[in-house]
Write a protein that holds these residues in place. Sequence first.
Motif, PDB file in Angstrom:
ATOM      1  N   THR D  26       0.264  -1.337   0.015  1.00 40.98           N
ATOM      2  CA  THR D  26      -0.203   0.006  -0.051  1.00 40.98           C
ATOM      3  C   THR D  26       0.475   1.248   0.063  1.00 40.98           C
ATOM      4  OG1 THR D  26      -1.566  -1.311   1.603  1.00 40.98           O
ATOM      5  CG2 THR D  26      -1.879   1.063   1.095  1.00 40.98           C
ATOM      6  N   ARG D  27       2.368   1.508   0.371  1.00 47.81           N
ATOM      7  CA  ARG D  27       3.154   2.055   1.017  1.00 47.81           C
ATOM      8  C   ARG D  27       4.135   2.750  -0.237  1.00 47.81           C
ATOM      9  NH1 ARG D  27       2.971   4.109   7.542  1.00 47.81           N
ATOM     10  NH2 ARG D  27       0.632   4.532   7.260  1.00 47.81           N
ATOM     11  N   GLY D  28       4.048   1.360  -0.781  1.00 49.14           N
ATOM     12  CA  GLY D  28       4.997   1.314  -1.813  1.00 49.14           C
ATOM     13  C   GLY D  28       6.633   1.834  -0.654  1.00 49.14           C
ATOM     14  N   THR D  29       6.652   1.115   0.234  1.00 46.15           N
ATOM     15  CA  THR D  29       8.211   1.418   0.415  1.00 46.15           C
ATOM     16  C   THR D  29       8.457  -0.362   1.606  1.00 46.15           C
ATOM     17  OG1 THR D  29       9.629   2.085   2.727  1.00 46.15           O
ATOM     18  CG2 THR D  29       7.032   2.154   2.139  1.00 46.15           C
ATOM     19  N   GLU D  30      10.085  -0.396   1.814  1.00 44.81           N
ATOM     20  CA  GLU D  30       9.729  -1.946   2.645  1.00 44.81           C
ATOM     21  C   GLU D  30       9.757  -1.889   4.369  1.00 44.81           C
ATOM     22  OE1 GLU D  30      10.885  -5.560   2.303  1.00 44.81           O
ATOM     23  OE2 GLU D  30       9.470  -4.403   0.100  1.00 44.81           O
ATOM     24  N   HIS D  31       9.719  -0.228   4.149  1.00 39.90           N
ATOM     25  CA  HIS D  31       9.915   0.269   5.841  1.00 39.90           C
ATOM     26  C   HIS D  31       8.723   0.036   6.413  1.00 39.90           C
ATOM     27  CE1 HIS D  31      11.639   1.988   9.409  1.00 39.90           C
ATOM     28  NE2 HIS D  31      10.740   2.898   9.379  1.00 39.90           N
ATOM     29  N   ILE D  32       8.903  -0.346   7.348  1.00 44.46           N
ATOM     30  CA  ILE D  32       7.724  -0.959   8.555  1.00 44.46           C
ATOM     31  C   ILE D  32       7.727  -0.121   9.587  1.00 44.46           C
ATOM     32  CG2 ILE D  32       6.330  -2.531   9.935  1.00 44.46           C
ATOM     33  CD1 ILE D  32       5.572  -3.511   6.760  1.00 44.46           C
ATOM     34  N   ASN D  33       6.467   0.506   9.572  1.00 54.73           N
ATOM     35  CA  ASN D  33       7.371   1.817  11.175  1.00 54.73           C
ATOM     36  C   ASN D  33       6.803   0.744  12.656  1.00 54.73           C
ATOM     37  OD1 ASN D  33       6.799   3.940   9.765  1.00 54.73           O
ATOM     38  ND2 ASN D  33       5.142   4.666  10.397  1.00 54.73           N
ATOM     39  N   ASN D  34       8.002   1.206  13.379  1.00 54.38           N
ATOM     40  CA  ASN D  34       8.412   0.953  15.138  1.00 54.38           C
ATOM     41  C   ASN D  34       6.818   0.066  15.512  1.00 54.38           C
ATOM     42  OD1 ASN D  34      10.577   0.477  14.972  1.00 54.38           O
ATOM     43  ND2 ASN D  34      11.109   2.066  15.412  1.00 54.38           N
ATOM     44  N   PHE D  35       5.721   1.196  15.345  1.00 58.32           N
ATOM     45  CA  PHE D  35       4.349   1.095  15.728  1.00 58.32           C
ATOM     46  C   PHE D  35       3.998  -0.077  15.538  1.00 58.32           C
ATOM     47  CE2 PHE D  35      -0.982   2.102  15.088  1.00 58.32           C
ATOM     48  CZ  PHE D  35      -0.328   1.960  16.666  1.00 58.32           C
ATOM     49  N   TRP D  36       3.995  -0.765  14.227  1.00 57.86           N
ATOM     50  CA  TRP D  36       3.098  -1.733  13.593  1.00 57.86           C
ATOM     51  C   TRP D  36       4.012  -2.985  13.907  1.00 57.86           C
ATOM     52  CZ3 TRP D  36      -1.157  -0.021  12.144  1.00 57.86           C
ATOM     53  CH2 TRP D  36      -1.531   1.305  11.485  1.00 57.86           C
ATOM     54  N   ARG D  37       5.104  -2.959  14.330  1.00 61.64           N
ATOM     55  CA  ARG D  37       6.041  -4.011  15.408  1.00 61.64           C
ATOM     56  C   ARG D  37       5.017  -4.108  16.155  1.00 61.64           C
ATOM     57  NH1 ARG D  37       9.668  -5.720  11.503  1.00 61.64           N
ATOM     58  NH2 ARG D  37      10.551  -4.495   9.599  1.00 61.64           N
ATOM     59  N   ALA D  38       5.577  -2.760  17.549  1.00 65.17           N
ATOM     60  CA  ALA D  38       5.232  -3.222  18.917  1.00 65.17           C
ATOM     61  C   ALA D  38       3.788  -3.612  18.703  1.00 65.17           C
ATOM     62  CB  ALA D  38       5.477  -1.709  18.902  1.00 65.17           C
ATOM     63  N   LEU D  39       2.743  -3.780  17.857  1.00 67.18           N
ATOM     64  CA  LEU D  39       1.119  -3.620  18.050  1.00 67.18           C
ATOM     65  C   LEU D  39       1.061  -5.134  17.508  1.00 67.18           C
ATOM     66  CD1 LEU D  39      -1.795  -2.706  18.610  1.00 67.18           C
ATOM     67  CD2 LEU D  39      -1.574  -1.642  16.077  1.00 67.18           C
ATOM     68  N   ALA D  40       1.923  -5.622  16.610  1.00 66.90           N
ATOM     69  CA  ALA D  40       2.309  -6.976  15.997  1.00 66.90           C
ATOM     70  C   ALA D  40       2.472  -7.865  17.449  1.00 66.90           C
ATOM     71  CB  ALA D  40       2.965  -7.147  15.150  1.00 66.90           C
ATOM     72  N   ALA D  41       3.556  -6.954  18.392  1.00 70.51           N
ATOM     73  CA  ALA D  41       3.408  -8.250  19.313  1.00 70.51           C
ATOM     74  C   ALA D  41       2.571  -8.090  20.966  1.00 70.51           C
ATOM     75  CB  ALA D  41       4.729  -7.502  20.146  1.00 70.51           C
ATOM     76  N   ALA D  42       2.133  -6.741  21.224  1.00 67.38           N
ATOM     77  CA  ALA D  42       0.562  -6.890  21.718  1.00 67.38           C
ATOM     78  C   ALA D  42      -0.370  -7.542  21.326  1.00 67.38           C
ATOM     79  CB  ALA D  42       0.644  -5.449  21.573  1.00 67.38           C
ATOM     80  N   ASP D  43      -1.024  -7.167  20.143  1.00 64.03           N
ATOM     81  CA  ASP D  43      -2.436  -8.261  19.889  1.00 64.03           C
ATOM     82  C   ASP D  43      -2.236  -8.776  18.343  1.00 64.03           C
ATOM     83  OD1 ASP D  43      -4.605  -9.047  19.492  1.00 64.03           O
ATOM     84  OD2 ASP D  43      -5.981  -7.592  20.690  1.00 64.03           O
ATOM     85  N   PRO D  44      -2.123  -9.486  17.669  1.00 60.80           N
ATOM     86  CA  PRO D  44      -2.341  -9.314  16.030  1.00 60.80           C
ATOM     87  C   PRO D  44      -3.350  -9.346  15.080  1.00 60.80           C
ATOM     88  CG  PRO D  44      -0.606 -11.573  16.696  1.00 60.80           C
ATOM     89  CD  PRO D  44      -1.180 -10.842  18.014  1.00 60.80           C
ATOM     90  N   ALA D  45      -4.107  -9.373  16.355  1.00 60.47           N
ATOM     91  CA  ALA D  45      -5.736  -8.582  15.809  1.00 60.47           C
ATOM     92  C   ALA D  45      -6.275  -7.205  15.669  1.00 60.47           C
ATOM     93  CB  ALA D  45      -6.821  -9.842  16.723  1.00 60.47           C
ATOM     94  N   LEU D  46      -5.540  -7.485  16.951  1.00 68.65           N
ATOM     95  CA  LEU D  46      -5.602  -5.065  16.865  1.00 68.65           C
ATOM     96  C   LEU D  46      -4.432  -4.587  15.607  1.00 68.65           C
ATOM     97  CD1 LEU D  46      -6.457  -2.925  18.033  1.00 68.65           C
ATOM     98  CD2 LEU D  46      -4.679  -3.289  20.369  1.00 68.65           C
TER      99      LEU D  46
END
Lengths: 138, 138, 138, 138, 138, 138
Positions: D26-46
């Motif tokens: 969607t964003r056309g970039t390889e970079h995944i912001n830290n926010f998404w990486r932290a949220l992935a640890a907290a709750d994949p459904a969220l």
Amino acid sequence: MATVPLVSDAAASPEVAAVFADIRETRGTEHINNFWRALAAADPALLAATWARLKAVMVEQREGGLDPLTKELVYLAVSMANGCDYCIHSHTAAARAKGASAAQLADLYAVLAMAVQTNALVTALGVPVDPGFQAEAD
Amino acid sequence: MATVPLVSDAAASPEVAAVFADIRETRGTEHINNFWRALAAADPALLAATWARLKAVMVEQREGGLDPLTKELVYLAVSMANGCDYCIHSHTAAARAKGASAAQLADLYAVLAMAVQTNALVTALGVPVDPGFQAEAD
Amino acid sequence: MATVPLVSDAAASPEVAAVFADIRETRGTEHINNFWRALAAADPALLAATWARLKAVMVEQREGGLDPLTKELVYLAVSMANGCDYCIHSHTAAARAKGASAAQLADLYAVLAMAVQTNALVTALGVPVDPGFQAEAD
Amino acid sequence: MATVPLVSDAAASPEVAAVFADIRETRGTEHINNFWRALAAADPALLAATWARLKAVMVEQREGGLDPLTKELVYLAVSMANGCDYCIHSHTAAARAKGASAAQLADLYAVLAMAVQTNALVTALGVPVDPGFQAEAD
Amino acid sequence: MATVPLVSDAAASPEVAAVFADIRETRGTEHINNFWRALAAADPALLAATWARLKAVMVEQREGGLDPLTKELVYLAVSMANGCDYCIHSHTAAARAKGASAAQLADLYAVLAMAVQTNALVTALGVPVDPGFQAEAD
Amino acid sequence: MATVPLVSDAAASPEVAAVFADIRETRGTEHINNFWRALAAADPALLAATWARLKAVMVEQREGGLDPLTKELVYLAVSMANGCDYCIHSHTAAARAKGASAAQLADLYAVLAMAVQTNALVTALGVPVDPGFQAEAD
């Protein structure tokens, strides 16, 4: 005093009516809170998305997750911290409906008072995080 | 980076040392959080009063009240809503120490996200309180 | 219910009357909002300074800056985030007067709901800033 | 300093990997912001729900709605009002990437400063809503 | 509109009645604010603890500490920043009762407006703390 | 970590340099806080307006108004309630420079802790304003 009209059942579009019907069926009551009626006027798509997510979080039960009353108390505590009067009224009523006793609500008020006080003091003093707190996250 | 020094055990006055000793005995650990060390520097009387009240609210158990983990989750939720970084770290660690599972914390995050979203929308739309919510308070 | 009286035209001092006159001329309306009438009672010097600055920021147009409607929407969004009911009402009315459509306000509500939700989650998780975000500031 | 680990690509579950892939496409970039990486640890459904909603609100375009830059500025203004440092950094970078000029950001800062000031004064004085503001909502 | 009933003198338990009596004696007035009546309904133990602490902080005088009016103005300023309408009304009345002049309250409003504005700009710009500010704390 | 560069003396435009010079002369120090350097980068016009107003409010003395230390303590209390770390550090340093004693700051912390606690409880309980508080405003 709302900044938008509250959408009555008669004025509901099919998209809004479908959400209202699901709220009624899910909650087992005819009453649709003013929040949903205002949101229907503001943005029907936002109404649908918000209700879908609220249902997933507050009605459905995650395995090993929090019980419905605890989730309601957390919701209420956040609403109190944010100073949202409507939300405090609706979620206090919801907590009571889900079985919160006077003693449990008394504890909620006591913890809220404690938390905001230490939050403010920590911020006022600029307290640095203890290294040990971090270790547990890794 | 604190606005006051952190009081070491060696620098503690008798009044401060007594509070530190009670924290250690009550919690069964030698570690004194930076919060208490900063508060000791800011105002020993406030340290004593804050600890006494925190002990009454968070350690002692009221008959029919909330269990220790639920109180901790409410404390954490309020700290998150208030944006207190130190408090979020210390109470996330405390919640884990009191047995909060990953699924329970996931629910906490989900409820927090839901609550702040509906709090903001209610406020943005100026939604009037439904008469029925009030009836239950009387 | 104000903590100060609202200053009527008849009760306005020359200093206050001059500000009221400039508000009327600048806005092309006889109506003076209650905010200005309350501020006149609280502190005429603060009234004059606040109006002068508001006029410079919201009425005058900076070359290459934001258009009046976008500035109004930002003002409204900040008021919503701050939970100021009066401000939400006055700036929702102002946004509509400046041409905000229902679809544009619907987007505003949707972005608000999104932002507060991710703001809260970022804070709850203590997410560290990505190094790349900083590079663009230098 | 996060309260959860940041989920690397290697550690991502299939559910998380699918979200990461959609963010990248969607964003056309390889970079995944830290926010998404932290949220992935907290709750994949969220994580999945938050990304889906953010994409619908911020990437997709509603007919007659706000343009992408205006939505980004509103997001940024809310993040500033909420005092979310990470969010301010990421959305300032995003606003610049979407074409916000220095003059436009200068206006954003000026409007923010104006809004918080009048929000606080309105609240401090308890100013009652002008009847005329309400009329437009009905 | 409260979420709990307001406890009348007739309905007060002995524990609550003792607090009400001490409030009356300490303040030299028969009037018991609605806050104490609501808190009595929510949690008598919290009522007793809150009043005891408020009396120690706001009524008793610490050697070399702030005078009563300055403490009241700080209390009021915090209440304004927190957007607590009831608190703004009660502490504006209390400040006037303790001798705050119109000019002093005007200064309070002016400082509040200044502070929230610079608070917001500092946060919006992510300004790093000057090394010199820290030196004074050590 | 700022979202804008900090403007050095060498990089200052004539408009910015004039403000920096007035800050130095008014305060009798060579040091220019990072806040002003960041604001210079964000918007020189906002820098000039903010400094002019801060000088009028915090440096100049209104007849019958608050003394400089009390204004500084109010500024600090608001900054604490708003959770602005930079502002807390700079205004704690400023309060000390203006003569705030440890006992006075201790009182400030104690009043802050008291105020946020009662603010939160009032909000949580939805306490209605006592009619008597209003009478004094008219």
